[in-house]
Design an enzyme around this catalytic site. Structure first.
Site, short mmCIF file in Angstrom:
data_model
loop_
_atom_site.label_atom_id
_atom_site.label_comp_id
_atom_site.label_asym_id
_atom_site.label_seq_id
_atom_site.Cartn_x
_atom_site.Cartn_y
_atom_site.Cartn_z
N ASP A 82 0.83 -1.20 0.00
CA ASP A 82 0.00 0.00 0.00
C ASP A 82 0.87 1.26 0.00
O ASP A 82 1.93 1.29 0.64
CB ASP A 82 -0.90 -0.03 1.24
CG ASP A 82 -1.92 1.07 1.25
OD1 ASP A 82 -2.69 1.18 0.29
OD2 ASP A 82 -1.93 1.86 2.22
N GLU B 66 0.94 -0.59 -5.16
CA GLU B 66 -0.19 0.36 -5.17
C GLU B 66 0.38 1.71 -5.55
O GLU B 66 0.86 2.46 -4.71
CB GLU B 66 -0.88 0.38 -3.81
CG GLU B 66 -2.22 1.12 -3.79
CD GLU B 66 -2.07 2.59 -3.46
OE1 GLU B 66 -2.15 3.42 -4.41
OE2 GLU B 66 -1.88 2.91 -2.29
N ASP C 131 -11.22 1.49 -1.64
CA ASP C 131 -11.33 2.94 -1.39
C ASP C 131 -12.26 3.64 -2.37
O ASP C 131 -12.53 4.83 -2.22
CB ASP C 131 -9.95 3.59 -1.46
CG ASP C 131 -9.11 3.33 -0.22
OD1 ASP C 131 -9.69 3.11 0.86
OD2 ASP C 131 -7.87 3.33 -0.32
#
Length: 563
Positions: free
Chosen positions: A291, A338, A391
């Site tokens: 992430d 990511e 998200d």
């Protein structure tokens, strides 16, 4: 090889006990993935959640979430009685997690489990504690002290314990030894149940993609046990915290509040804490999604105590050196970067040199630029395509709320006359894309509205609570997903599985049980030989070799094999 999968967190699985777990519903979901031709199950971080319930703000980067321990499995092992489970009102809505109710009731039951566990400790418990000793002792003491102080953040603890003065730590262990035992027991059950589930998935040909958050929570055993690695003052308060700058979606930016790493300090010992963290995470997952990957090149720093991210600034991270060390120590491990958000040329260069696939999000594609990197025709093969992530809004939610110009561009791009089947056409677009891997959120497979959204960044209410209702896997849905996966050549090549359309010999009809036995024997011999010789053949080649030799055997018997 082209593959596809589904993103859905453990917490979102159906369950009669308020939150998804590693029990029956998880195994049934693996079966669903296999039946629909998927290769991946992507989940969010497995860490223990705290205030705010975010899996990206865990009290330990190494520990698992006790909420995911399946109570039915504990009952089967004799630790709980069914009437004890039935007397608790777990939730009002089967499609929503009530974290407050979980906190009040789950640990009460788990402490009943502890009363039985400590009187008859499993034989492998000590081995588990030894294997996980690098982090488990600090985690257990951290949680024990925290519970003894009614959940107080560690930066408010008594000075000697906060600063880990040896005498204070020793005294706390002596006082709270039984409470530490309880938290170690929870991790024992978590690891045992998770590794069994993962093996079941892997045996079915399903790999697990899991998230590794770049940051850890300020109030965590990680920061308390390793304060020298974080930018903290003498009281344990972060001098600066992590976040994202203001943009069109968030005028104040995002204030995450995580402490920042002292990368110069970490570099001195070859990033050993990070390397241990990544090795540990690969024990949970087959593939890791890192992430906020761009944070390794440069990261946004916000002065501690600020209420917004407006006053932040960028600082250089470890960059390519970190991934050089990672490759030297672990080789070419399977990682997804990511790489969303504002990317500089330096970030793109770091990603290219690291060699990891980045992410492409269809919902970001329709700003009118034909060179938009999120338009499917621009996707490189070495990428992972999504319509949206946890998200983002669901596809149906996006179709309802997106600006009209973006929706019209999307309809033109996908040749849609109306939005009636827009969700499925969006899925089709990423399955058809050049990306090696396509992933869809389960909410979009089910065609759910924006009310099923998992997370809305920059908000603190109502997130992480969506759950899937039981009875989701209709025959019609499964067939549609399977056919989509087959049409765009993403079905897995599971040569290790005896095919339903089994080999038929021409001329001499060989009994199916004989063929299958020979096939299994050949496969076993190939795998044993590879293990003995260390030939370096990958699993795919081993499996294919077994299949081809089976065909050759059939030919020798005077026939010709076909599928």
């Amino acid at each position: 090889m082209r593959k596809s999968g589904i993103l859905m967190h453990i917490s979102s699985l159906p369950s009669p006990y308020g939150i998804g777990t590693m029990g029956k519903a998880a195994y049934e979901f693996v079966d669903f993935l296999e039946r629909t031709g998927q290769s991946y199950w992507q989940i969010l971080p497995l860490g223990q959640t705290g205030f705010g319930d975010s899996p990206y703000q865990s009290c330990s980067t190494f520990a698992g979430n006790p909420y995911f321990i399946d109570l039915d499995l504990l009952a089967e092992d004799g630790y709980l009685k069914q009437e004890e489970l039935d007397e608790v009102t777990w939730c009002e809505k089967e499609t929503q997690v009530d974290y407050g109710n979980l906190y009040r009731n789950r640990y009460t039951l788990l402490r009943k489990v502890f009363q039985i566990f400590k009187e008859n400790i499993p034989e492998d418990y000590d081995a588990f504690c030894w294997q996980q000793g690098q982090w488990l002792e600090d985690y257990a003491l951290f949680m024990a002290v925290k519970m003894d102080l009614n959940g107080a953040s560690w930066d408010t603890w008594e000075s000697d314990l906060r600063k880990r003065v040896p005498e204070a730590v020793s005294a706390a262990k002596q006082k709270l030894g039984m409470e530490m035992f309880f938290w170690k027991m929870l991790q024992y059950f978590f690891f045992r149940q998770w590794l069994r589930l993962k093996k079941y998935a892997n045996d079915k040909g399903i790999q697990i993609i899991g998230d590794l958050p770049i940051y850890v929570a300020a109030d965590s055993s990680d920061t308390w046990a390793n304060p020298e690695l974080f930018d903290l003052d003498e009281e344990g308060i972060p001098r600066e915290v992590a976040g994202c700058p203001p943009d069109g979606f968030s005028p104040d930016g995002q204030l995450w509040g995580n402490p920042l790493f002292l990368w110069g300090k970490m570099q001195q010992d070859g990033y050993s804490w990070w390397m241990n963290r990544i090795r540990h995470t690969f024990g949970f997952f087959d593939v890791i999604r890192i992430d906020h990957f761009r944070g390794f090149e440069s990261y946004y720093c916000i002065p501690g105590g600020d209420e917004t991210a407006r006053n932040g600034f960028w600082r250089k991270g470890p960059g390519r050196d970190f991934f050089r060390v990672l490759r030297e120590q672990m080789g070419d491990v399977p990682i997804i970067a990511e790489d969303l958000g504002f990317l500089t040329s330096a970030v793109r260069k770091m990603l290219k040199e690291a060699g990891y696939p980045g992410m492409k999000i269809l919902q970001f594609a329709f700003d009118g630029r034909p060179d938009n990197e999120y338009l499917p025709h621009n996707y490189p093969n070495h990428s992972v395509a999504y319509t949206g992530t946890h998200d983002n809004d669901t596809n149906e939610g996006w179709l309802e709320t997106a600006p009209e110009k973006e929706k019209k561009r999307m309809m033109s791009y996908l040749s849609l006359k109306d939005l009636k089947d827009g969700n499925w056409e969006m899925l089709k677009a990423i399955w058809a894309s050049p990306s090696d891997t396509a992933i869809a959120c389960m909410q979009d497979i089910l065609g759910l509205s924006g009310s099923a959204r998992m997370n809305k960044p920059s908000t603190s209410e109502g997130n992480w609570s969506w759950r899937m209702a039981p009875g989701y896997g209709s025959e019609e849905l499964e067939k549609r997903l399977y056919e989509l996966t087959r049409e765009y050549n993403r079905l897995p090549r599971r040569e290790e599985i005896w095919p339903e359309e089994i080999f038929v010999a021409v001329g001499e009809r060989i009994p199916q049980d004989v063929l299958k036995k020979e096939w299994e024997e050949e496969k076993g011999e190939n795998q044993e030989e590879a293990a003995k010789t260390g030939s370096g053949k990958n699993l795919k080649n081993q499996k294919t070799n077994g299949k081809e030799q089976t065909k050759e055997q059939t030919k020798k018997r005077g026939g010709k094999c076909r599928r």
